[in-house]
Scaffold this active site. Structure first.
Site, PDB file in Angstrom:
ATOM      1  N   GLU A 196       0.425  -1.707   0.130  1.00 55.96           N
ATOM      2  CA  GLU A 196       0.284   0.454  -0.247  1.00 55.96           C
ATOM      3  C   GLU A 196       0.633   0.870   0.027  1.00 55.96           C
ATOM      4  OE1 GLU A 196      -4.040   1.482   1.695  1.00 55.96           O
ATOM      5  OE2 GLU A 196      -2.536   0.929   3.454  1.00 55.96           O
ATOM      6  N   GLY A 229       3.082   1.163  11.667  1.00 58.01           N
ATOM      7  CA  GLY A 229       1.882   0.730  12.425  1.00 58.01           C
ATOM      8  C   GLY A 229       2.134  -0.695  12.477  1.00 58.01           C
ATOM      9  N   ALA A 230       1.387  -0.378  11.002  1.00 59.63           N
ATOM     10  CA  ALA A 230       0.813  -2.293  10.804  1.00 59.63           C
ATOM     11  C   ALA A 230      -0.041  -2.194   9.630  1.00 59.63           C
ATOM     12  CB  ALA A 230      -0.602  -2.330  11.770  1.00 59.63           C
ATOM     13  N   MET A 231      -0.321  -3.246   8.633  1.00 58.59           N
ATOM     14  CA  MET A 231      -1.044  -3.212   7.144  1.00 58.59           C
ATOM     15  C   MET A 231      -1.671  -4.743   7.382  1.00 58.59           C
ATOM     16  SD  MET A 231      -1.294  -1.821   4.585  1.00 58.59           S
ATOM     17  CE  MET A 231      -1.502  -2.698   3.361  1.00 58.59           C
ATOM     18  N   GLU A 276      -6.933  -2.789  12.072  1.00 60.51           N
ATOM     19  CA  GLU A 276      -5.793  -3.490  11.015  1.00 60.51           C
ATOM     20  C   GLU A 276      -7.525  -4.687  10.761  1.00 60.51           C
ATOM     21  OE1 GLU A 276      -3.978  -2.877   9.849  1.00 60.51           O
ATOM     22  OE2 GLU A 276      -3.080  -1.423  10.850  1.00 60.51           O
ATOM     23  N   HIS A 322      -9.843  -2.639   9.269  1.00 54.48           N
ATOM     24  CA  HIS A 322      -9.904  -2.802   6.923  1.00 54.48           C
ATOM     25  C   HIS A 322     -10.282  -3.872   6.609  1.00 54.48           C
ATOM     26  CE1 HIS A 322      -8.229   1.355   6.658  1.00 54.48           C
ATOM     27  NE2 HIS A 322      -6.974   1.200   7.915  1.00 54.48           N
ATOM     28  N   GLU A 326      -9.242   4.889   5.940  1.00 56.09           N
ATOM     29  CA  GLU A 326      -8.286   5.225   6.903  1.00 56.09           C
ATOM     30  C   GLU A 326      -9.597   5.452   8.320  1.00 56.09           C
ATOM     31  OE1 GLU A 326      -5.844   3.753   7.498  1.00 56.09           O
ATOM     32  OE2 GLU A 326      -5.288   3.279   5.123  1.00 56.09           O
TER      33      GLU A 326
END
Length: 951
Positions: free
Chosen positions: A204, A338-340, A375, A378, A397
């Site tokens: 991303e 931080g994260a995906m 996450e 998401h 987001e």
């Protein structure tokens, strides 16, 4: 004509016939074969995408000098990917990877060209197959590359016919990236000091094209069947579970994964590693696993507990089952953000997923829980329903940020996340009040612009207007609206207005006629919600919050029984109009009063005996309020007399608003400081920390000016709060967070009892050779005091190199950057640049930490200027990334002089090719200008107030 057809290996007879007719006989005699082939390429472009002329003019040329058949940053929509068959072999020994991809494509218009994305890949072979997988040509197909748009084009001699399906087969290879994007190499050290290597991905927003050629835009959703090649000592992970493993020989194995659901390319994930995992199962049968390096496996258990609880909550709240059979959460040793949220294979920075009860604080636990909540949200907002284009990334987001609070409040009420939502909105307002802000939904085309969309506006402001909307519509209406939105657009893409239509319960005429529970579009306005008696057009209301930048200021002027209201844009007087869902309470009201403000000015009635009025109840709205006349005096008196008459959220909101108004020059600093005098009797951490935060920020600006006794006078004002704190991990999360912040501030101001206690803790820790377990909530303060001595600083750096706890390493690093020795700070910056002792992923944090230090703020800024080109060349600092934003804004935020302002402007001018693409440079300049103006207005007033009000 036939001679040209025989010469031109890339041309079909029809094209040659058309081309030859475009030239005179004399021109054809002088025409060389390369020029003729170049012209054919140009003509093919124009035949497929525009008019055909003999001039054959194109401005875009590929790397081999031939014209590129597509001139736009966005891909053409005449070819749509249906299914990717992807094979990748990340070779961890050679740090190279090779692969192939067979893409099933659906052709919408007749064409000879397939244009897709590729970046830094060596495409070695390209073929086009028909629906039966027979080759369309026995010739080698040319692959044109246009790096400025990160695109390649494959030419098919045979026209691809509209309505037919074909397969595009490509073979490719490249080095594993050294940074944090595409398919990249990560390393970690075991307890015994051995270095191990893994491969992971981060795609991303526009980086899947670095791992395999693809249609790398969010609306090109497709299925993916992935195969990964690994050796026997590693495991392979992807979005879906493994269905089979085949031994290839030479100690290599090929893992084949189930075919995925339809998803965007940026959600694909590939990992080859030697991690260990812990696994649990949700009540609906979803297997959840937490992966980490083997030495940190014991830190994975809390994340598993949280992930199971939160995923189960989302399935119930959204009334849609998680659609994949498994969900893996993986802690990657080298990770930029931080994260995906990769679907089915979330990746995290270690500090965002791992929890060590011995070294992780209450705030660390909160952080891990919130990131997991983000996450997992998401998996629905972003993965199941994806924004149509990056201009609406806030739909991903903003929703995920807001659902962090909703999910954690439901699953871990003891963490009291509603406290943190206030700070999220305060941060959003700070960014949104600048002229360099932008609308939530903003244009973004190229990769740098797209990366810049991942900012405070998309995340924090997006979350805050959703919070306002939820209270506006009521919880039930909001929840049912987003369920409808998710169901209607699942496995597809949505835009801003689709959300408003879903929340307003509108639908198409066909849906209405088919009996769907919704209003027809024509009925939507007639059946609009009622808010305090007003009819609402939800789309019109919310467009004022998403399509224009800034935050509204509501001025309240009471005259007898009338409240005169006026709205304007905060700080910048621009003729914007918002539909503002006002709430307010008075000394006489038991419940909140609601009113929708739809005009520039409005008038409300109150009883003349009302003593005070407080707008924006519990700060559920996204606006600032200025109480003109004696409004602020009445509220200050209320806080001094009986501050619990207002909720802690209202108290924090008043503190925030009044200091924002001081910055805007609408309220005197003395009025604001008088309001926070009541904090001596405040017991809740949120308003206390809000007030202390402003005073600390003022102190940081003034510290380098050597104002006599400022820190002593500042600290004395809050001695009661400081002396109440204990050096333990006892109490509620709120009490523990307050303790951590207050003691850190007290020791920073060199409060003797604080420094003495921290010194004793640190000496005991040193004597134990670093094995003594310190209270986690105060360990950073203890380390910061210990780091002021040479022995302590050196011992902490040694501990940093061997610690297996990311939380502990983070606290140590923060302490190391607090040293008052400039040479030590310079060494930290150099270690961060080298990337060995301090990982490159943490270099931005080191720079920011040094910049916050009064000894280091000029050092950090000079370091950035001296190393700018090196920083940008490192993958972690891609233009537009949050790392480069944090460095630019963080290193300049303490500047407050004309000389410093001129210096940063001169530097930004010297790197104009980069700085002109970045909104962060505008933010940095505005922040410094704001600091200068604040000091000019308020320095003398601050000094006078402190001297006057300290006993």
């Amino acid at each position: 004509m036939n001679s040209w057809y025989k010469k031109c290996g890339l041309c079909d007879l029809y094209t040659v016939r058309y081309a030859v007719k475009s030239f005179s006989a004399a021109s054809l005699k002088q025409l060389t074969l390369p020029a003729f082939e170049s012209g054919i390429f140009k003509m093919r472009y124009q035949m497929n995408f525009g008019s055909v002329t003999a001039a054959w003019c194109l401005s875009a040329y590929s790397t081999n000098g031939l014209p590129f058949p597509w001139s736009k940053v966005r891909l053409p929509n005449y070819i749509v990917p249906i299914h990717y068959h992807l094979l990748v072999h990340p070779n961890l020994t050679t740090s190279q990877f090779a692969g192939s991809v067979k893409i099933e494509i659906d052709v919408k218009n007749n064409t000879n060209w397939v244009v897709l994305h590729s970046r830094n890949l060596n495409v070695t072979k390209a073929t086009v197959l028909d629906e039966t997988e027979a080759h369309l040509s026995d010739k080698v197909l040319p692959v044109l590359e246009y790096p400025p748009h990160e695109q390649i084009a494959i030419f098919s001699p045979k026209i691809l016919t509209s309505g037919e399906k074909y397969f595009l087969h490509l073979e490719f290879g490249a080095p594993l990236c050294d940074g944090f994007f595409g398919l990249y190499k990560s390393t970690y050290k075991t307890k015994t000091g051995q270095t191990r290597v893994l491969a992971s991905t981060h795609f991303e927003p526009t980086l899947a094209r670095m791992a395999f050629p693809c249609f790398d835009e969010p609306n090109f959703k497709a299925n993916f069947t992935v195969r990964l090649i690994r050796d026997a000592s590693h495991i392979a992970l992807s979005n879906m579970p493994i269905v089979s493993t085949m031994e290839l020989g030479n100690d290599l194995f090929e893992d084949r994964f189930e075919t995925s659901v339809q998803m965007s390319t940026y959600l694909v994930a590939l990992i080859v590693c030697d991690f260990r995992s812990v696994t649990g199962r949700t009540s609906s049968g979803i297997d959840i696993s937490i992966y980490a390096v083997p030495d940190k496996w014991n830190q994975t258990h809390y994340a598993l507990e949280a992930a199971v609880k939160i995923l189960q909550f989302y399935e119930q709240y959204f009334n849609i089952y998680y659609p994949l059979p498994k969900l893996d959460l993986v802690a990657i040793p080298d990770f930029q953000s931080g994260a995906m949220e990769n679907w089915g294979l979330n990746t995290y920075r270690e500090t965002s997923l791992l929890y060590d009860p011995e070294t992780s604080s209450a705030s660390d636990k909160m952080w891990v829980t919130m990131v997991i909540g983000h996450e997992l949200a998401h998996q629905w907002f972003g993965n199941l329903v994806t924004m149509e284009w990056w201009n609406d990334i806030w739909l991903n987001e903003g929703f995920a940020r807001y659902m962090e609070f909703v999910s954690v409040e439901a699953t871990y009420p003891e963490l009291r996340v509603e406290d943190y939502l206030l700070h999220t909105c305060f941060a959003a307002i700070g960014r949104d009040s600048l002229n360099s802000s932008r609308p939530i939904s903003s244009a973004a085309e190229n990769p740098t612009q797209i990366k810049e969309m991942f900012d405070t506006v998309s995340y924090d402001k997006g979350a805050c207007i959703l919070h306002m909307l939820r209270h506006f519509l009521t919880d039930d209406v909001f929840q049912s609206g987003i369920i409808r939105y998710l169901r209607k657009f699942k496995y597809s893409n949505a835009r801003n207005e689709d959300l408003w239509d879903s929340l307003a319960n509108t639908c198409s005429e066909d849906e209405f006629a088919g009996g769907e529970y919704c209003y027809s579009s024509a009925q939507a306005t007639k059946n609009a919600y009622h808010y305090a008696g007003e009819h609402m057009d939800l789309k019109a209301i919310m467009n004022t919050w998403t399509l224009q930048r800034g935050i509204p200021l509501v001025r309240v002027n009471r005259k007898g029984s009338k409240l005169h209201l006026h709205q304007e844009r905060f700080i910048k007087t621009i003729q914007y109009l918002w539909y503002i869902p006002l709430t307010y309470k008075t000394s006489h009201s038991k419940d909140d009063v609601r009113h929708l403000m739809e005009a520039k000015s409005d008038v409300l009635d109150v009883d003349e005996s009302v003593e005070w009025v407080k707008f924006n109840s519990d700060m559920n709205g996204y606006y600032i309020v200025h109480y003109e006349g004696d409004g602020w005096e009445r509220l200050s008196e209320l806080l001094r007399r009986n501050h619990t008459a207002l909720s802690f959220k209202d108290r924090a909101n008043l503190i925030h608003n009044i200091f924002q108004l001081v910055t805007a020059g609408k309220v005197s600093l003395e009025t604001a400081l008088n309001l926070i005098q009541y904090l001596k009797s405040e017991t809740h951490d949120v308003p206390l920390l809000e007030g202390l935060g402003y005073l600390e920020a003022f102190y940081k600006m003034i510290e380098k000016r050597n104002v006599p006794d400022f820190s002593f006078n500042f600290m004395c004002h809050f001695l009661d709060v400081i002396d109440k704190q204990t050096w333990t991990d006892e109490g509620t999360l709120s009490e523990r967070r307050l303790r951590s912040e207050v003691l850190s501030l007290a020791c920073d101001f060199e409060h003797r009892p604080c420094v003495g206690k921290a010194t004793k803790f640190f000496e005991d820790w040193l004597k134990s050779n670093g094995t003594l377990i310190l209270p986690t909530d105060v360990v950073e303060t203890v380390f910061s005091v210990g780091a002021q001595e040479d022995e302590g600083w050196t011992s902490l750096l040694e501990k940093y190199t061997i610690s297996m706890s990311g939380a502990e390493k983070w606290k140590i690093l923060s302490a190391l950057t607090s040293s008052k020795d400039a040479n030590k700070l310079r060494r930290l910056l150099d270690l961060g640049m080298e990337g060995q002792v301090i990982k490159t992923q943490d270099l931005g944090s080191v720079i920011y930490g040094v910049a916050k230090n009064p000894v280091g703020h000029v050092l950090a800024w000079n370091f950035v200027k001296e190393n700018w080109n090196k920083l940008v060349e490192k993958w972690v600092f891609q233009l537009g990334s949050f790392s480069i934003r944090n460095i630019i804004i963080g290193t300049t935020s303490q500047f407050s002089s004309r000389e410093e302002l001129n210096d940063i402007k001169a530097f930004f001018e010297s790197i104009w090719e980069h700085s002109s693409q970045l909104r962060a440079t505008q933010v940095a300049v505005e922040n410094v200008e704001k600091n200068i103006l604040w000091l000019e207005r308020n320095l003398d007033a601050l000094r006078s107030w402190l001297l006057k009000n300290v006993n």
